[in-house]
Design a protein around this motif. Structure first.
Motif, short mmCIF file in Angstrom:
data_model
loop_
_atom_site.label_atom_id
_atom_site.label_comp_id
_atom_site.label_asym_id
_atom_site.label_seq_id
_atom_site.Cartn_x
_atom_site.Cartn_y
_atom_site.Cartn_z
N CYS A 32 12.54 26.45 11.63
CA CYS A 32 12.01 25.52 12.73
C CYS A 32 11.70 26.36 14.09
O CYS A 32 10.93 26.00 14.93
CB CYS A 32 13.10 24.65 13.37
SG CYS A 32 13.28 22.88 12.25
N GLU A 33 12.30 27.59 14.14
CA GLU A 33 12.02 28.37 15.33
C GLU A 33 10.68 28.64 15.61
O GLU A 33 9.95 29.02 14.33
CB GLU A 33 12.90 29.54 15.46
CG GLU A 33 12.83 30.39 16.75
CD GLU A 33 13.70 31.72 16.55
OE1 GLU A 33 13.41 32.42 17.61
OE2 GLU A 33 14.37 31.83 15.65
N GLY A 34 10.01 28.27 16.49
CA GLY A 34 8.36 28.47 16.91
C GLY A 34 7.55 27.87 16.12
O GLY A 34 6.60 27.72 16.40
N GLN A 36 5.51 24.32 15.95
CA GLN A 36 4.80 23.46 16.98
C GLN A 36 3.90 22.21 16.45
O GLN A 36 3.79 22.15 15.09
CB GLN A 36 3.84 24.17 17.96
CG GLN A 36 4.51 25.44 18.44
CD GLN A 36 3.41 26.19 19.41
OE1 GLN A 36 2.19 26.01 19.76
NE2 GLN A 36 3.99 27.40 20.15
N ILE A 37 4.08 21.21 17.32
CA ILE A 37 2.99 19.98 16.74
C ILE A 37 1.70 20.44 16.35
O ILE A 37 1.09 21.28 17.11
CB ILE A 37 3.11 18.95 17.88
CG1 ILE A 37 4.52 18.60 18.22
CG2 ILE A 37 2.40 17.81 17.38
CD1 ILE A 37 5.30 17.80 17.12
N ASP A 39 1.18 22.31 13.52
CA ASP A 39 1.25 23.29 12.67
C ASP A 39 1.40 22.98 11.14
O ASP A 39 1.56 21.70 10.85
CB ASP A 39 2.74 24.10 12.64
CG ASP A 39 2.50 25.18 13.86
OD1 ASP A 39 1.58 25.35 14.76
OD2 ASP A 39 3.73 25.91 14.25
N ILE A 53 8.84 17.10 16.12
CA ILE A 53 10.03 17.74 16.23
C ILE A 53 10.93 17.23 16.89
O ILE A 53 10.98 17.08 17.95
CB ILE A 53 9.53 19.39 16.73
CG1 ILE A 53 8.21 19.78 15.91
CG2 ILE A 53 10.81 20.07 16.66
CD1 ILE A 53 7.76 21.02 16.69
N ARG A 85 5.71 28.02 5.70
CA ARG A 85 4.92 28.01 6.96
C ARG A 85 3.52 28.76 6.41
O ARG A 85 3.54 29.71 5.57
CB ARG A 85 5.78 28.66 8.31
CG ARG A 85 6.64 27.93 8.83
CD ARG A 85 7.51 28.61 9.79
NE ARG A 85 8.19 29.76 9.35
CZ ARG A 85 9.00 30.60 10.06
NH1 ARG A 85 9.18 30.24 11.22
NH2 ARG A 85 9.58 31.53 9.36
#
Length: 208
Positions: A32-34, A36-37, A39, A53, A85
């Protein structure tokens, strides 16, 4: 674009019916770190867009077409899912180029366990089998794998202990359906070969 190297196995925290599609809330704690909506994240090899998120929970929407052509339509609350990701420019490419556009569902027909390894045999639509070659690459539920054997309607893969432990493939049983994406290079080669076939005057293909 993805690599087929699964980063983590997430969990379906909630599924909401939003006809004609569905909303998936996925617990994706370790990636989850980094994020963004907007992605892109591959879920079992299917590219979806982050629309929400909430802490460690990421929200996605899947339309009717996606639900019918992938195994996302079969997911239930608490189902595990492979997550990756999208590839960033400059990242190492350890798998192969995966677009996140699922071609079809394949079915696990046979599993031969040879601990700590496993050999899996999948049936595949014949129109896609020509895009799968021994020692080539294929993405199964978003996992980049090397093909062992390939026939007119099947292919097999050998899974190492790490893959069995760190992805959902280790839990597969005979009859399970998986998302299949053939190598994008194979698609272009096949398309090019088809365009070289001679045609008759009325535009139909000449068979050889």
């Amino acid at each position: 674009m993805f690599t087929g190297l699964v980063e983590t196995v997430g969990r379906i925290a909630e599924i909401r019916n939003e006809p004609p599609g569905r909303r998936f809330q996925i617990d994706a704690t370790s990636i989850c770190e980094g994020v963004q909506i907007g992605d892109s994240i591959a879920i079992n090899g299917c590219c979806l867009t982050v629309i929400e998120i909430d802490g460690n929970i990421l929200g996605f929407e899947a339309g009717a077409e996606t639900l019918s052509r992938t195994n996302l339509g079969q997911l239930k609350q608490d189902s595990p899912v492979n997550l990756e990701r999208s590839l960033a420019v400059g990242d190492r490419l350890g798998g192969h180029y995966v677009t996140g556009h699922v071609d079809a569902l394949a079915t696990l027909n046979e599993r031969r366990d040879d601990p700590p390894w496993s050999n899996l045999f999948f049936s595949v639509p014949e129109n896609l089998a020509t895009q799968i070659a021994s020692k080539g690459s294929v993405a199964v539920d978003g996992v980049s794998l090397t093909v062992v054997d390939a026939g007119k309607d099947f292919f097999s893969v050998a899974l190492i202990p790490h893959t069995l432990d760190q992805t959902t493939l280790g839990k597969l049983v005979v009859g399970d359906c998986v998302n299949l994406e053939t190598d994008v290079l194979a698609k272009y080669v096949q398309r090019s070969m088809e365009s070289l076939r001679p045609e008759t005057a009325n535009g139909s293909r000449v068979s050889s």
